[in-house]
Design a protein around this motif. Structure first.
Motif, PDB file in Angstrom:
ATOM      1  N   ASN A   1      45.816  19.442  37.431  1.00  0.00           N
ATOM      2  CA  ASN A   1      44.784  18.413  37.629  1.00  0.00           C
ATOM      3  C   ASN A   1      43.387  19.030  37.516  1.00  0.00           C
ATOM      4  OD1 ASN A   1      44.655  19.833  39.984  1.00  0.00           O
ATOM      5  ND2 ASN A   1      45.094  18.123  41.339  1.00  0.00           N
ATOM      6  N   SER A   2      43.337  20.247  36.963  1.00  0.00           N
ATOM      7  CA  SER A   2      42.085  20.946  36.638  1.00  0.00           C
ATOM      8  C   SER A   2      41.234  21.311  37.839  1.00  0.00           C
ATOM      9  CB  SER A   2      41.206  20.112  35.680  1.00  0.00           C
ATOM     10  OG  SER A   2      41.962  19.619  34.647  1.00  0.00           O
ATOM     11  N   VAL A   3      41.847  21.369  39.038  1.00  0.00           N
ATOM     12  CA  VAL A   3      41.028  21.619  40.215  1.00  0.00           C
ATOM     13  C   VAL A   3      41.942  22.062  41.364  1.00  0.00           C
ATOM     14  CG1 VAL A   3      41.132  19.326  41.303  1.00  0.00           C
ATOM     15  CG2 VAL A   3      38.986  20.605  41.337  1.00  0.00           C
ATOM     16  N   THR A   4      41.361  22.755  42.366  1.00  0.00           N
ATOM     17  CA  THR A   4      42.102  23.066  43.589  1.00  0.00           C
ATOM     18  C   THR A   4      41.830  21.913  44.546  1.00  0.00           C
ATOM     19  OG1 THR A   4      41.492  25.348  43.108  1.00  0.00           O
ATOM     20  CG2 THR A   4      42.610  24.937  45.186  1.00  0.00           C
ATOM     21  N   ALA A   5      42.703  20.923  44.525  1.00  0.00           N
ATOM     22  CA  ALA A   5      42.362  19.631  45.136  1.00  0.00           C
ATOM     23  C   ALA A   5      42.456  19.638  46.662  1.00  0.00           C
ATOM     24  CB  ALA A   5      43.251  18.541  44.561  1.00  0.00           C
ATOM     25  N   MET A   6      43.554  20.165  47.192  1.00  0.00           N
ATOM     26  CA  MET A   6      43.810  20.066  48.632  1.00  0.00           C
ATOM     27  C   MET A   6      42.656  20.608  49.471  1.00  0.00           C
ATOM     28  SD  MET A   6      46.742  19.927  50.975  1.00  0.00           S
ATOM     29  CE  MET A   6      46.064  18.311  51.014  1.00  0.00           C
ATOM     30  N   THR A   7      42.060  21.683  49.006  1.00  0.00           N
ATOM     31  CA  THR A   7      41.060  22.375  49.812  1.00  0.00           C
ATOM     32  C   THR A   7      39.641  21.893  49.527  1.00  0.00           C
ATOM     33  OG1 THR A   7      41.190  24.076  48.129  1.00  0.00           O
ATOM     34  CG2 THR A   7      42.391  24.469  50.160  1.00  0.00           C
ATOM     35  N   GLY A   8      39.476  20.931  48.623  1.00  0.00           N
ATOM     36  CA  GLY A   8      38.137  20.391  48.413  1.00  0.00           C
ATOM     37  C   GLY A   8      37.571  20.615  47.021  1.00  0.00           C
ATOM     38  N   PHE A   9      38.453  20.616  46.009  1.00  0.00           N
ATOM     39  CA  PHE A   9      38.031  20.590  44.597  1.00  0.00           C
ATOM     40  C   PHE A   9      37.302  21.843  44.126  1.00  0.00           C
ATOM     41  CE2 PHE A   9      37.678  16.321  46.559  1.00  0.00           C
ATOM     42  CZ  PHE A   9      38.918  15.880  46.173  1.00  0.00           C
ATOM     43  N   GLN A  10      37.808  22.992  44.527  1.00  0.00           N
ATOM     44  CA  GLN A  10      37.245  24.226  43.989  1.00  0.00           C
ATOM     45  C   GLN A  10      37.756  24.420  42.557  1.00  0.00           C
ATOM     46  OE1 GLN A  10      38.922  24.031  46.889  1.00  0.00           O
ATOM     47  NE2 GLN A  10      37.296  24.299  48.401  1.00  0.00           N
ATOM     48  N   PRO A  11      37.003  25.164  41.747  1.00  0.00           N
ATOM     49  CA  PRO A  11      37.442  25.367  40.358  1.00  0.00           C
ATOM     50  C   PRO A  11      38.659  26.290  40.277  1.00  0.00           C
ATOM     51  CG  PRO A  11      35.473  26.666  40.849  1.00  0.00           C
ATOM     52  CD  PRO A  11      35.719  25.807  42.049  1.00  0.00           C
TER      53      PRO A  11
ATOM     54  N   PRO B   1      40.751  29.038  37.360  1.00  0.00           N
ATOM     55  CA  PRO B   1      40.328  29.847  36.198  1.00  0.00           C
ATOM     56  C   PRO B   1      40.278  29.044  34.900  1.00  0.00           C
ATOM     57  CG  PRO B   1      41.873  31.085  37.544  1.00  0.00           C
ATOM     58  CD  PRO B   1      41.858  29.688  38.095  1.00  0.00           C
ATOM     59  N   ALA B   2      40.890  27.840  34.901  1.00  0.00           N
ATOM     60  CA  ALA B   2      40.866  27.025  33.678  1.00  0.00           C
ATOM     61  C   ALA B   2      39.689  26.067  33.654  1.00  0.00           C
ATOM     62  CB  ALA B   2      42.176  26.238  33.554  1.00  0.00           C
ATOM     63  N   THR B   3      38.905  26.019  34.736  1.00  0.00           N
ATOM     64  CA  THR B   3      37.850  25.010  34.861  1.00  0.00           C
ATOM     65  C   THR B   3      36.609  25.362  34.048  1.00  0.00           C
ATOM     66  OG1 THR B   3      38.622  24.628  37.124  1.00  0.00           O
ATOM     67  CG2 THR B   3      36.503  23.670  36.532  1.00  0.00           C
ATOM     68  N   GLY B   4      36.239  26.638  34.053  1.00  0.00           N
ATOM     69  CA  GLY B   4      35.031  27.033  33.340  1.00  0.00           C
ATOM     70  C   GLY B   4      33.760  26.858  34.149  1.00  0.00           C
ATOM     71  N   LYS B   5      33.916  26.595  35.446  1.00  0.00           N
ATOM     72  CA  LYS B   5      32.746  26.486  36.330  1.00  0.00           C
ATOM     73  C   LYS B   5      32.931  27.416  37.521  1.00  0.00           C
ATOM     74  CE  LYS B   5      30.158  23.033  34.629  1.00  0.00           C
ATOM     75  NZ  LYS B   5      29.451  23.635  33.513  1.00  0.00           N
ATOM     76  N   GLY B   6      31.832  28.015  37.969  1.00  0.00           N
ATOM     77  CA  GLY B   6      31.900  28.927  39.104  1.00  0.00           C
ATOM     78  C   GLY B   6      31.564  28.244  40.416  1.00  0.00           C
ATOM     79  N   ALA B   7      31.475  29.058  41.485  1.00  0.00           N
ATOM     80  CA  ALA B   7      31.267  28.536  42.835  1.00  0.00           C
ATOM     81  C   ALA B   7      29.949  27.780  42.948  1.00  0.00           C
ATOM     82  CB  ALA B   7      31.291  29.686  43.839  1.00  0.00           C
ATOM     83  N   GLY B   8      28.937  28.184  42.197  1.00  0.00           N
ATOM     84  CA  GLY B   8      27.653  27.508  42.269  1.00  0.00           C
ATOM     85  C   GLY B   8      27.439  26.550  41.104  1.00  0.00           C
ATOM     86  N   GLY B   9      28.500  26.215  40.393  1.00  0.00           N
ATOM     87  CA  GLY B   9      28.408  25.294  39.270  1.00  0.00           C
ATOM     88  C   GLY B   9      28.057  25.977  37.958  1.00  0.00           C
ATOM     89  N   GLU B  10      27.891  27.298  37.977  1.00  0.00           N
ATOM     90  CA  GLU B  10      27.527  28.020  36.760  1.00  0.00           C
ATOM     91  C   GLU B  10      28.710  28.070  35.785  1.00  0.00           C
ATOM     92  OE1 GLU B  10      28.148  29.295  39.660  1.00  0.00           O
ATOM     93  OE2 GLU B  10      29.351  31.111  39.480  1.00  0.00           O
ATOM     94  N   THR B  11      28.400  28.241  34.525  1.00  0.00           N
ATOM     95  CA  THR B  11      29.447  28.305  33.509  1.00  0.00           C
ATOM     96  C   THR B  11      30.162  29.654  33.574  1.00  0.00           C
ATOM     97  OG1 THR B  11      28.159  26.854  32.118  1.00  0.00           O
ATOM     98  CG2 THR B  11      29.899  28.099  31.027  1.00  0.00           C
ATOM     99  N   THR B  12      31.474  29.625  33.521  1.00  0.00           N
ATOM    100  CA  THR B  12      32.249  30.873  33.546  1.00  0.00           C
ATOM    101  C   THR B  12      33.183  30.912  32.344  1.00  0.00           C
ATOM    102  OG1 THR B  12      34.088  29.910  34.751  1.00  0.00           O
ATOM    103  CG2 THR B  12      32.312  30.842  36.085  1.00  0.00           C
ATOM    104  N   GLY B  13      33.862  32.019  32.203  1.00  0.00           N
ATOM    105  CA  GLY B  13      34.906  32.103  31.194  1.00  0.00           C
ATOM    106  C   GLY B  13      36.055  31.173  31.564  1.00  0.00           C
ATOM    107  N   VAL B  14      36.946  30.960  30.589  1.00  0.00           N
ATOM    108  CA  VAL B  14      38.046  30.022  30.793  1.00  0.00           C
ATOM    109  C   VAL B  14      39.355  30.682  30.389  1.00  0.00           C
ATOM    110  CG1 VAL B  14      39.046  27.838  30.000  1.00  0.00           C
ATOM    111  CG2 VAL B  14      36.590  27.995  30.402  1.00  0.00           C
ATOM    112  N   VAL B  15      40.390  30.503  31.188  1.00  0.00           N
ATOM    113  CA  VAL B  15      41.727  30.955  30.788  1.00  0.00           C
ATOM    114  C   VAL B  15      42.600  29.727  30.610  1.00  0.00           C
ATOM    115  CG1 VAL B  15      43.764  32.235  31.484  1.00  0.00           C
ATOM    116  CG2 VAL B  15      41.501  33.176  31.941  1.00  0.00           C
ATOM    117  N   ASP B  16      43.213  29.628  29.463  1.00  0.00           N
ATOM    118  CA  ASP B  16      43.983  28.453  29.101  1.00  0.00           C
ATOM    119  C   ASP B  16      45.436  28.624  29.567  1.00  0.00           C
ATOM    120  OD1 ASP B  16      45.106  26.314  27.497  1.00  0.00           O
ATOM    121  OD2 ASP B  16      45.685  27.903  26.100  1.00  0.00           O
ATOM    122  N   ILE B  17      45.912  27.672  30.351  1.00  0.00           N
ATOM    123  CA  ILE B  17      47.255  27.799  30.943  1.00  0.00           C
ATOM    124  C   ILE B  17      48.339  27.843  29.868  1.00  0.00           C
ATOM    125  CG2 ILE B  17      48.960  26.678  32.445  1.00  0.00           C
ATOM    126  CD1 ILE B  17      46.706  25.553  34.087  1.00  0.00           C
ATOM    127  N   GLU B  18      48.216  26.981  28.872  1.00  0.00           N
ATOM    128  CA  GLU B  18      49.259  26.904  27.839  1.00  0.00           C
ATOM    129  C   GLU B  18      49.390  28.250  27.112  1.00  0.00           C
ATOM    130  OE1 GLU B  18      48.600  23.644  25.154  1.00  0.00           O
ATOM    131  OE2 GLU B  18      50.394  24.149  23.981  1.00  0.00           O
TER     132      GLU B  18
END
Lengths: 194, 608
Positions: free
Chosen positions: B457-467, B469-486
């Motif tokens: 679901n592209s997010v760590t939902a239970m704990t409050g929607f943290q990104p 590694p596939a999200t591409g956003k960091g803790a402060g909303g900055e752009t990060t690298g992305v790892v593709d699950i597939e």
């Protein structure tokens, strides 16, 4: 060993339990009350439950205003309960002190001031007025006007104004949400005065 | 002028980290610790403090990044929940030997109860095993104060320091007066010293001796010495409490009128317990009651069984949260202040159980899995989707990543017995990255036939929607690298990996069946990525939705209510039919597939 002066209780101490289910805004309501307390210069402690329980399960928040050390209300010690989901009245009534009051969101129950029970169909009122998401603020408005009238304003730790300020502060950056929230709050106040 | 602000315990900890010049903060989310790092990111931005703030793939990696920041001379902190400390325990045990340069805090949030955890384990206890000093706050304000003392202690002895708040500290809110930010000009400056930073067993022996010597001096460290709250009290029975139990005790002693009668001490540093405190308290009093949770960590360091009352003596319950009602009755009994009323332990009727949200794509995935493999075994994992329990589609929940390892365990056990069974595991995207990956590689090597459904679901939902590694956003909303699950799954050597949309229900059932068939015939794992955004997360807001509706063909059989369990489907007693609660219905379009009579339909498309 160091020695520190214990915090002495201040004059206005109040313990309120806010109860509902995940998604209803239990934490939102208790934080607005806590903000109102701070706005009036009181110290405040709340206790919330996050995580798994917030997925539609029972959510409860303890609010303690004025000189408390521990974050939880003991059974039989709450000055009042604010119940956003009527089915929680049974499980949480045990927290209420003998002289305590209850504000409950209910379609069916009628208020009985003698018993300290004040009911409002907040959900119905909110839906009818087009603020379906404002149920919690309707209850908050009802709570502050009804209890202020019935118990006397000096028996509630905060007033209508400090709650209004807390709502305004919360939605500083969202004008439409603020307008809708204040409207729902006012709706509850009007209903409480009827 | 600064004003008091209402702050969550986790926000108070975050504020203190920024105020005290913490430069590197890392974490993996877990209740009750999650808001610490997201708050650090927000406060850092507001106060314009120069920091590196990041969510890491798991607690071990988070620990290693922050610890190494400290080795380089910068104040650093890592935060996690108590079971996360298990994952980080490998570097923890070693880092206590090698020690630190910049102050280093390991914040491990305990969850007595437990409210949102697999266990009630005590981080202070693991701290004792690791030989790391531990600080225990009683409130948000105290937690903030102990962050400052923790950095001070850490730098004074070049040792990691553990801060152990509990749920009732992390998720309490309190009025806090923000202070000044400590602007540091410390720069990364790693001083090479192989006999310390790359110590071999010979040097480890020396480091261990040094550690023991440090600990005996930390047991004399003044800033963290126990607080004697009421020196005026004259009784011969004393109470020692720590953490939230100390806050409850303070309040209850006052309310019971025992403040002048019962000497009360608050332990701030449960390990190592201050040596002079232990000897004084045992010398001065006839009996000492110890109130702490969850484990008897302080009690174990007070070795006089004739005098000490606590969990080991049976005076205090060994499991469960120490609620103030319990503390009150223990105090009454211990002080003989009043006849002890039998404790009323009637928790009342059970509250409402948690459930997957209306429109949650996981519900569709679980319903599809049950349809595709009706007699299967369903190992699952840690996250919102643990609530697939309610749909009968979750059989096991052990720890992070175990859905994969347990699938292999079931397969090998059944294989030995010559028995056929379909095994369909579910794991969230974040959990897959955290600890699922090694298990999947192992399953490929061993040819384990099972289907792994990655609930993406592209997010760590239970704990409050943290990104993730596939999200591409960091803790402060900055752009990060992305790892593709597939791509990751394919690179592990998995022969079948397809992406499906759970709410496209029939096609998704067919996809799970196809994966099962592949696994059976090819003798290895097959992976289905159930890709659909979390219904609660921002990215999903503003979709054009159509609501479900119940037609007159509903027979009132309750199949949808009992087997699908969506909170938007109610039973209307008056009409004897199912009823859609429009306020809750998210318009996912799955329930029409659930009704065997076709009595649930989607209303025409309309926007919310």
């Amino acid at each position: 060993m160091s020695c520190e002066q214990a915090q002495r209780p201040s004059s206005m101490r109040q313990q309120i339990l806010v109860s509902g289910v995940g998604g209803q805004g239990v934490l939102f309501v208790s934080r607005l009350l806590a903000e109102a307390a701070i706005g009036q210069g009181s110290s405040v402690l709340t206790s919330e439950i996050h995580g798994m329980a917030q997925r539609g399960g029972t959510v409860v928040s303890h609010l303690k205003v004025g000189g408390f050390a521990g974050p939880l209300i003991r059974e039989g010690r709450a000055d009042g309960l604010i119940v956003l989901k009527e089915e929680n009245l049974g499980p949480h009534a045990r927290f209420l002190a003998h002289s305590g009051w209850v504000v409950v969101n209910s379609k069916s129950t009628a208020s009985e001031a003698g018993l300290g029970l004040f009911a409002v169909d907040a959900e119905g009122l909110a839906k009818k007025s087009g603020y379906a998401r404002g149920t919690n603020l309707v209850i908050l408005g009802f709570f502050i006007s009804k209890l202020g009238d019935v118990l006397g304003k000096d028996r509630i730790f905060c007033g209508e104004d400090s709650l209004r300020k807390a709502i305004e502060k919360r939605f500083t950056n969202n004008r439409s949400a603020l307008e809708e929230s204040i409207a729902a709050f006012d709706l509850g106040i009007r209903y409480g005065k009827e | 002028m600064k004003k008091h602000k209402l702050m969550l315990g986790n926000e108070a900890i975050a504020l203190a980290l920024v105020e005290n010049g913490c430069r590197i903060a890392t974490s993996y989310p877990g209740t009750p610790s999650s808001e610490i790092l997201s708050s650090v990111a927000a406060i850092r931005r507001d106060l314009d403090a120069k920091m590196h703030v990041q969510w890491a793939i798991n607690e071990k990696v988070a620990f290693e990044i922050a610890y190494t920041g400290s080795m380089s001379g910068l104040r650093s902190a890592v935060s996690m929940k108590q079971v996360g400390l298990n994952v980080a325990s490998d570097p923890l045990m070693s880092a206590v030997y090698t020690g630190v340069k910049g102050g280093f805090l390991v914040i491990s949030a305990d969850d007595p109860g437990p409210h949102s955890s697999q266990t009630e384990q005590d981080s202070r206890f693991l701290g004792m095993v690791a030989k790391v000093p531990v600080l225990a706050p009683d409130s948000p304000a105290h937690a903030r104060e102990l962050v400052a003392k923790g950095f001070q202690l850490s730098e004074a002895f070049e040792i990691p320091v553990m801060l152990c708040p509990t749920t009732r500290v992390c998720h309490a809110c309190q009025d806090i007066l923000p202070g000044e930010v400590f602007r540091t000009d410390a720069e990364a400056d790693f001083q090479k010293n192989p006999s310390r930073w790359a110590a071999t067993p010979v040097f480890r022996n020396i480091l261990h001796k040094e550690l023991c010597e440090k600990l005996s001096r930390i047991a004399e460290f003044l800033p963290t010495t126990p607080i004697w709250w009421n020196p005026e009290a004259s009784g011969s029975r004393a109470v020692v409490a720590s953490g939230v139990a100390a806050a409850h005790t303070r309040e209850i002693l006052e309310e019971l009128g025992l403040w002048e009668k019962v000497p009360f001490y608050q332990v701030v540093q449960p390990y190592p317990l201050h040596a002079s405190f232990v000897s004084s308290v045992l010398d001065w009093y006839e009996e000492v009651l110890v109130l702490e949770e969850p484990a008897p960590v302080i009690e174990m360091q007070m070795l006089d069984r004739r005098k000490v009352r606590g969990k080991a003596s049976g005076a205090v319950p060994e499991a469960g949260e120490l609620l103030p009602e319990t503390i009150e009755s223990i105090l009454l009994e211990f002080t003989e202040a009043a006849p002890v009323m039998p404790v009323k332990r009637d928790p009342g009727p059970p509250g409402r159980r948690p459930t997957l949200c209306a429109g949650c794509p996981h519900r569709a995935s679980f319903y599809a899995i049950r349809k595709a493999a009706p007699n299967g075994i369903y190992p699952s994992d840690i996250g919102c989707y643990t609530l697939g329990l309610n749909l009968g589609a979750v059989d096991t929940v052990l720890c992070m990543g175990a859905a994969v390892g347990q699938a292999a365990g079931f397969r090998q056990a059944y294989r030995l017995s010559g028995k056929e069974v379909d095994i369909v595991s579910t794991i969230g995207d974040s959990t897959f990255f955290h600890a699922g990956l090694p298990g999947l590689i192992d399953a490929v090597v061993q040819g384990v036939e099972f289907v792994l459904v990655i609930l993406d679901n592209s997010v760590t939902a239970m704990t409050g929607f943290q990104p993730t590694p596939a999200t591409g956003k960091g803790a402060g909303g900055e752009t990060t690298g992305v790892v593709d699950i597939e791509g990751l799954v394919r690179a592990c050597g998995v022969g079948f990996c397809k992406v499906g949309t759970p709410s496209g229900f029939e096609a998704f059932v067919a996809l799970v069946k196809e994966a099962l068939a592949f696994s059976r015939s090819n003798g290895g794992p097959a992976v289905v990525i159930a890709k659909e955004p979390c219904v609660m997360s921002r990215q999903n807001k503003g979709r054009v939705l159509s609501k479900a509706a119940v037609t007159k063909f509903c027979s009132g059989c309750r199949h949808c209510i009992e087997q699908f369990g969506c909170p938007a489907i109610l039973f209307d007693k008056e009409s004897g039919r199912a009823l859609i609660d429009e306020a809750f219905c998210a318009g996912c379009g799955v329930c029409p597939h659930v009704c065997r009579l076709g009595a649930i339909v989607m209303e025409e498309e309309k926007s919310r």
